[in-house]
Design an enzyme around this catalytic site. Structure first.
Site, PDB file in Angstrom:
ATOM      1  N   ASN A 398      -1.521   0.247   1.821  1.00 25.63           N
ATOM      2  CA  ASN A 398      -1.304  -0.818   2.796  1.00 25.63           C
ATOM      3  C   ASN A 398      -2.085  -0.536   4.090  1.00 25.63           C
ATOM      4  O   ASN A 398      -3.112  -1.168   4.342  1.00 25.63           O
ATOM      5  CB  ASN A 398       0.211  -0.944   3.049  1.00 25.63           C
ATOM      6  CG  ASN A 398       0.583  -2.216   3.743  1.00 25.63           C
ATOM      7  OD1 ASN A 398      -0.241  -2.819   4.418  1.00 25.63           O
ATOM      8  ND2 ASN A 398       1.807  -2.659   3.585  1.00 25.63           N
ATOM      9  N   ASP A 399      -1.640   0.444   4.867  1.00 23.66           N
ATOM     10  CA  ASP A 399      -2.293   0.697   6.171  1.00 23.66           C
ATOM     11  C   ASP A 399      -3.783   0.995   6.030  1.00 23.66           C
ATOM     12  O   ASP A 399      -4.579   0.593   6.868  1.00 23.66           O
ATOM     13  CB  ASP A 399      -1.642   1.910   6.861  1.00 23.66           C
ATOM     14  CG  ASP A 399      -0.202   1.651   7.253  1.00 23.66           C
ATOM     15  OD1 ASP A 399       0.181   0.470   7.291  1.00 23.66           O
ATOM     16  OD2 ASP A 399       0.527   2.621   7.502  1.00 23.66           O
ATOM     17  N   VAL A 400      -4.140   1.706   4.960  1.00 25.83           N
ATOM     18  CA  VAL A 400      -5.530   2.172   4.845  1.00 25.83           C
ATOM     19  C   VAL A 400      -6.497   1.046   4.478  1.00 25.83           C
ATOM     20  O   VAL A 400      -7.708   1.251   4.432  1.00 25.83           O
ATOM     21  CB  VAL A 400      -5.654   3.340   3.833  1.00 25.83           C
ATOM     22  CG1 VAL A 400      -4.858   4.530   4.280  1.00 25.83           C
ATOM     23  CG2 VAL A 400      -5.274   2.911   2.435  1.00 25.83           C
TER      24      VAL A 400
END
Ligand code: NAP
Length: 478
Positions: A398-400
């Site tokens: 998600n964040d990456v």
């Protein structure tokens, strides 16, 4: 008669060499497993070397030897059991716990020498000063490492949350006061090797708690590798205390390796060490972005549609993330990619430096499933390849892959290097729902026109994908 000095010297030399080889080998996925074993053997030899060191064990009683043997047995058994049982996703807290144990050992060694060793009257002033300085550093860094690591472990384990007051500037004042008390007691301990000892233990322990308690979110792994470096410094100082060259060298190696890792991770998240240590949690910055967490235009699709698109692709990039590790879906993933490769589809894996929950998490996970190392491409290598990629399959990441990191200067992730997956023709995101990632923020990728969500547990979705691909006739050539 045996000359224990020569044997001891040889054992320590071999241990240091093996440790250096082990640390070097850890830098490559292909050699990491063996390197870890070599480093473990080095540590075993080191323990034997210290016990054979007459300067360390001279004159100790039979009873003390019994305790040493019992302690060694209990410690080794616990270490063995923990390493066998702990799941990969809980590795960061385990590393934090081990760092804490390292810090505590150095602290206890320094305490023992300070309280119980009798210095011979003909020891020179310089010798005494070096000894007192080593004790003070060992106590100071060891106590910070111990208390800081225990707090880090408790936070990662979910036993401890970040108290609200630690996000105010007030915490800096408290930390400064504690630091001044620690510094004062440090100086008096250097003076005579005993004054201020307990005050230094208490103030350094509080300082370790005070600094770590306010840190959270994605910054925690940086703190853990920094604490790992501290544990090395504390061990090196303890080496000076007991005059063990082996401990000095090993501690210095761990200290510098931990510092390099800290720097690599800060770079991976585009955060300075100062902002990690004194900036508070990422989530404390979320207030500004709280209104931006709702999704409007989400497209979802079935596993069948995903399989059809994959079948028609020539180049596929897999993006593994934390969710893949949680689902333990790496083996099913490998089966899927084997099928695709058997059709001549070019498959690679995009490895973000902080994907997952610890450095190298994705490399270890995929190596477990026999993914060839040369297919694991680092962010700088894979990013220019996305425009020429037909399908990106994101699995529990998600964040990456959050474009906010590049496009939204108000985002807490702004500045963190991310994978440019949105440049590919089609992006599939496999996750269970619309929950946020570790940083707790919305992901703009999910609303883009070329993105489709495939909802479900990563292992289940990949299992279904395998069936669909086989039904489409993929893999028959294999
Ligand atoms: P992430 O941002 O934490 O996102 C993981 C996603 O996986 C979640 O959105 C979750 O969504 C999904 N998920 C969870 N269980 C799943 C399952 N069983 N099946 C499918 N999906 C599942 O992960 P990431 O992209 O790997 O990013 C890593 C983050 O952790 C970064 O912020 C990084 O800075 C931080 N971090 C990294 C390290 C490190 O050293 N690598 C250490 C600590 C923290 P659903 O709940 O909707 O399924």
């Amino acid at each position: 008669m045996f000359d224990f000095k020569i044997i001891n010297f040889l054992i320590e030399l071999i241990a240091v060499l093996l440790l250096a080889i082990g640390i070097k080998g850890l830098s490559k996925v292909s050699s990491a497993r063996n390197a870890n074993r070599i480093a473990a053997i080095a540590m075993g030899l080191a323990a034997i070397g210290v016990l054979l060191n007459s300067q360390v064990t001279n004159g100790i009683s039979f009873e003390a030897w019994t305790w040493i043997v019992i302690g060694t047995f209990v410690g080794s058994s616990l270490g063995f059991l923990v390493s066998k049982r702990v799941p990969m996703t809980a590795m960061p807290e385990t590393v934090a716990l081990f760092n804490g144990c390292g810090g505590m050992s150095s602290l206890l060694v320094a305490l023992g020498v300070s309280l119980f060793s009798i210095e011979s009257s003909d020891a020179g002033l310089a010798t005494l000063l070096i000894k007192n300085l080593s004790i003070s550093v060992s106590v100071f860094v060891g106590a910070i490492t111990f208390s800081g690591s225990i707090v880090a472990m408790a936070k990662l384990q979910g036993w401890l949350s970040t108290p609200l007051w630690t996000q105010s500037k007030f915490r800096h004042l408290l930390n400064i006061i504690t630091f001044v008390i620690a510094l004062t007691s440090f100086i008096s301990l250097v003076g005579d090797g005993i004054s201020g000892l307990w005050l230094l233990v208490i103030s350094s322990s509080i300082l370790g708690i005070g600094v770590t308690l306010s840190i959270g979110g994605a910054d925690m792994p940086v703190v853990i590798s920094l604490l790992n470096s501290y544990s090395g410094v504390a061990a090196a100082a303890a080496g000076f205390v007991v005059q063990s060259q082996l401990l000095i060298v090993a501690g210095a190696m761990v200290g510098s390796a931990g510092l390099i890792l800290t720097q690599v991770m800060c770079k991976g998240m585009n955060r300075s060490l100062v902002s990690v240590l004194f900036g508070g949690t990422l989530s404390s910055n979320l207030g500004k972005n709280a209104s931006k967490t709702e999704y409007k235009n989400i497209t979802s699709c079935s596993v069948e549609e995903c399989a059809l698109t994959l079948e028609a692709a020539e180049r596929v990039v897999i993006v593994p993330g934390y969710g893949l590790a949680v689902a333990q879906a790496q083996h099913t993933l490998r089966e899927v990619t084997r099928l695709l490769e058997s059709e001549g589809i070019d498959v690679n894996y995009a490895i973000h430096p902080v994907a997952g929950r610890m450095p190298g998490h994705m490399n270890v996970l995929l190596a477990e499933a026999d993914v060839p190392y040369d297919q694991l491409l680092e962010m700088d290598v894979i990013n220019p390849e996305f425009p020429a990629t037909d399908v990106v399959l994101i699995l529990g990441a998600n964040d990456v892959v959050n474009p906010q990191a590049k496009n939204d200067s108000t985002s807490p992730l702004y500045g963190m290097p991310v994978l440019d997956v949105q440049e590919a023709r089609t992006v599939f995101v496999v996750k269970r729902g619309m929950s946020a990632g570790y940083s707790g923020i919305k992901n703009d990728l999910f609303e883009l026109d070329n993105t489709s969500m495939v909802f479900g547990d990563a292992k289940k979705v990949l299992g279904d994908l395998l069936i669909e691909l086989k039904e489409l006739g993929i893999g028959r050539k294999a």
